[in-house]
Design an enzyme around this catalytic site. Structure first.
Site, PDB file in Angstrom:
ATOM      1  N   ASP A  23       0.827  -1.207   0.000  1.00 21.53           N
ATOM      2  CA  ASP A  23       0.000   0.000   0.000  1.00 21.53           C
ATOM      3  C   ASP A  23       0.863   1.258   0.000  1.00 21.53           C
ATOM      4  O   ASP A  23       1.974   1.264   0.538  1.00 21.53           O
ATOM      5  CB  ASP A  23      -0.916  -0.014   1.234  1.00 21.53           C
ATOM      6  CG  ASP A  23      -2.047   0.997   1.108  1.00 21.53           C
ATOM      7  OD1 ASP A  23      -2.403   1.361  -0.035  1.00 21.53           O
ATOM      8  OD2 ASP A  23      -2.568   1.428   2.147  1.00 21.53           O
ATOM      9  N   GLU A  45     -12.421  -4.732  -3.923  1.00 20.13           N
ATOM     10  CA  GLU A  45     -12.962  -3.380  -3.705  1.00 20.13           C
ATOM     11  C   GLU A  45     -12.283  -2.335  -4.601  1.00 20.13           C
ATOM     12  O   GLU A  45     -12.801  -1.221  -4.759  1.00 20.13           O
ATOM     13  CB  GLU A  45     -12.793  -2.976  -2.233  1.00 20.13           C
ATOM     14  CG  GLU A  45     -13.698  -3.731  -1.265  1.00 20.13           C
ATOM     15  CD  GLU A  45     -13.287  -5.182  -1.046  1.00 20.13           C
ATOM     16  OE1 GLU A  45     -12.071  -5.479  -1.113  1.00 20.13           O
ATOM     17  OE2 GLU A  45     -14.179  -6.027  -0.835  1.00 20.13           O
ATOM     18  N   ASN A  46     -11.116  -2.671  -5.174  1.00 20.90           N
ATOM     19  CA  ASN A  46     -10.384  -1.676  -5.969  1.00 20.90           C
ATOM     20  C   ASN A  46     -11.075  -1.320  -7.294  1.00 20.90           C
ATOM     21  O   ASN A  46     -10.714  -0.339  -7.941  1.00 20.90           O
ATOM     22  CB  ASN A  46      -8.936  -2.130  -6.237  1.00 20.90           C
ATOM     23  CG  ASN A  46      -8.040  -2.071  -5.012  1.00 20.90           C
ATOM     24  OD1 ASN A  46      -7.125  -2.883  -4.845  1.00 20.90           O
ATOM     25  ND2 ASN A  46      -8.271  -1.102  -4.124  1.00 20.90           N
TER      26      ASN A  46
HETATM   27  C1  IPE Z   1      -5.310  -2.775  -0.114  1.00 21.99           C
HETATM   28  O1  IPE Z   1      -5.021  -1.432  -0.311  1.00 21.99           O
HETATM   29  C2  IPE Z   1      -5.362  -3.502  -1.435  1.00 21.99           C
HETATM   30  C3  IPE Z   1      -4.094  -3.643  -2.165  1.00 21.99           C
HETATM   31  C4  IPE Z   1      -2.918  -3.282  -1.725  1.00 21.99           C
HETATM   32  C5  IPE Z   1      -4.201  -4.255  -3.461  1.00 21.99           C
HETATM   33  P1  IPE Z   1      -6.151  -0.324  -0.394  1.00 21.99           P
HETATM   34  O2  IPE Z   1      -5.463   0.981  -0.596  1.00 21.99           O
HETATM   35  O3  IPE Z   1      -7.156  -0.709  -1.417  1.00 21.99           O
HETATM   36  O4  IPE Z   1      -6.813  -0.423   1.049  1.00 21.99           O
HETATM   37  P2  IPE Z   1      -7.728   0.620   1.822  1.00 21.99           P
HETATM   38  O5  IPE Z   1      -8.814   1.062   0.876  1.00 21.99           O
HETATM   39  O6  IPE Z   1      -6.874   1.779   2.215  1.00 21.99           O
HETATM   40  O7  IPE Z   1      -8.233  -0.108   3.023  1.00 21.99           O
HETATM   41  C1  IPE Z   2      -1.628   0.198  -3.338  1.00 24.93           C
HETATM   42  O1  IPE Z   2      -1.387   1.558  -3.371  1.00 24.93           O
HETATM   43  C2  IPE Z   2      -1.878  -0.386  -4.703  1.00 24.93           C
HETATM   44  C3  IPE Z   2      -3.256  -0.831  -4.942  1.00 24.93           C
HETATM   45  C4  IPE Z   2      -4.231  -0.785  -4.082  1.00 24.93           C
HETATM   46  C5  IPE Z   2      -3.539  -1.388  -6.241  1.00 24.93           C
HETATM   47  P1  IPE Z   2      -2.566   2.606  -3.366  1.00 24.93           P
HETATM   48  O2  IPE Z   2      -2.943   2.898  -4.780  1.00 24.93           O
HETATM   49  O3  IPE Z   2      -3.670   2.167  -2.502  1.00 24.93           O
HETATM   50  O4  IPE Z   2      -1.846   3.873  -2.746  1.00 24.93           O
HETATM   51  P2  IPE Z   2      -2.447   4.902  -1.703  1.00 24.93           P
HETATM   52  O5  IPE Z   2      -2.902   4.117  -0.524  1.00 24.93           O
HETATM   53  O6  IPE Z   2      -3.570   5.623  -2.397  1.00 24.93           O
HETATM   54  O7  IPE Z   2      -1.307   5.801  -1.392  1.00 24.93           O
HETATM   55 MG    MG Z   3      -4.100   2.428  -0.545  1.00 23.30          MG
END
Ligand code: IPE
Ligand code: IPE
Ligand code: MG
Length: 245
Positions: free
Chosen positions: A21, A68-69
């Site tokens: 993350d 959820e992404n």
């Molecule tokens: C968790 O990160 C999912 C991945 C790293 C793929 P998110 O950025 O989606 O998690 P939340 O939304 O902050 O909980």
């Molecule tokens: C994790 O990094 C990668 C995925 C969830 C695919 P994020 O894209 O969630 O990065 P932040 O949390 O917005 O910084």
């Molecule tokens: Mg994130």
């Protein structure tokens, strides 16, 4: 500790699970688009695999895209899907050359035909590799896994066997969970399998997570006493403990 220090592999976790993350914030700090963070994040994945292999870890699961992404802006979702596709095209031969068995974990049925074919090909090419296991969680959610396992167990006529239908049924539960990016949460990752996992959180943003930082996490892991419900005294007199679930 330097990145070169190889920790006694008897104290190394067998299975490491990582929530990568902080890509978006890494990019934002550099006045770059969020997707630049995802691109840089792939470099950190390479270092992670190298580091895990060097330290005697047997198996690594990385969270690449959660169920959820999909709620993210369409452009970012497309970029992430494309990055995964390109990584499959460009990296699988290297994984194979290094004796790594690749698996994709999650509901891949909604990915493009091309991606699904690349996944199938990569899994069958690397199936007999025993050096290391790399699981990439894509369109994965812990709740999805529990639901699909119950459904499959119901179809088989014996719901008590449901744990055998979970996505990671043939692998040991993670010993060490690492989450970068500062949040202290699980975000629907491996809900069943993390029952007794040691949880390590760092503020480092994923693209900055280096081999030296992995070594720090492994060093911390080596200091943990894993009791699995028993007392410290029992552990001193028992043979090595393992989870009973
Ligand atoms: C968790 O990160 C999912 C991945 C790293 C793929 P998110 O950025 O989606 O998690 P939340 O939304 O902050 O909980
Ligand atoms: C994790 O990094 C990668 C995925 C969830 C695919 P994020 O894209 O969630 O990065 P932040 O949390 O917005 O910084
Ligand atoms: Mg994130």
């Amino acid at each position: 500790m330097s990145a070169e220090t190889v920790i006694d592999s008897s104290a190394a976790p067998r299975h490491v699970a990582v929530v990568m993350d902080g890509n978006g914030r890494w990019a934002k700090r550099r006045f770059l688009p969020r997707v630049a963070g995802h691109k840089q994040g792939l470099e950190a994945v390479r270092a992670l695999i190298r580091g895990c292999m060097k330290h005697g870890v047997e198996c690594l699961t990385i969270f690449a895209f959660s169920s959820e992404n999909w709620q993210r802006p369409p452009d970012e979702v497309s970029f992430l899907m494309d990055l995964f596709l390109r990584a499959l095209r460009e990296e699988v031969q290297k994984l194979h050359g290094n004796g790594i068995r690749f698996s994709a974990v999650g509901d891949v049925s909604v990915l493009t035909e091309e991606t699904q074919k690349l996944i199938r090909d990569a899994e069958s090419l690397t199936r007999a590799n025993h050096q290391f296991r790399l699981n990439v969680a894509v369109n994965y959610g812990g709740r999805w896994d529990l639901e699909q396992a119950v459904n499959r167990a119901q179809l088989s006529g014996d719901v008590r066997t449901f744990a055998n239908h979970l996505a990671f049924a043939d692998q040991p539960d993670p010993d060490l969970f690492i989450r970068t990016g500062g949040e202290r949460r699980i975000s629907n990752f491996m809900l069943w399998q993390l029952a007794y996992t040691e949880l390590y959180f760092t503020d480092t943003l994923w693209p900055d997570f280096s081999e030296a930082e992995l070594a720090e996490a492994l060093k911390w892991f080596a200091t943990r006493e894993r009791r699995f419900g028993k007392t410290s005294d029992q552990l001193r007199h028992d043979s090595p403990v393992t989870a009973t679930t």
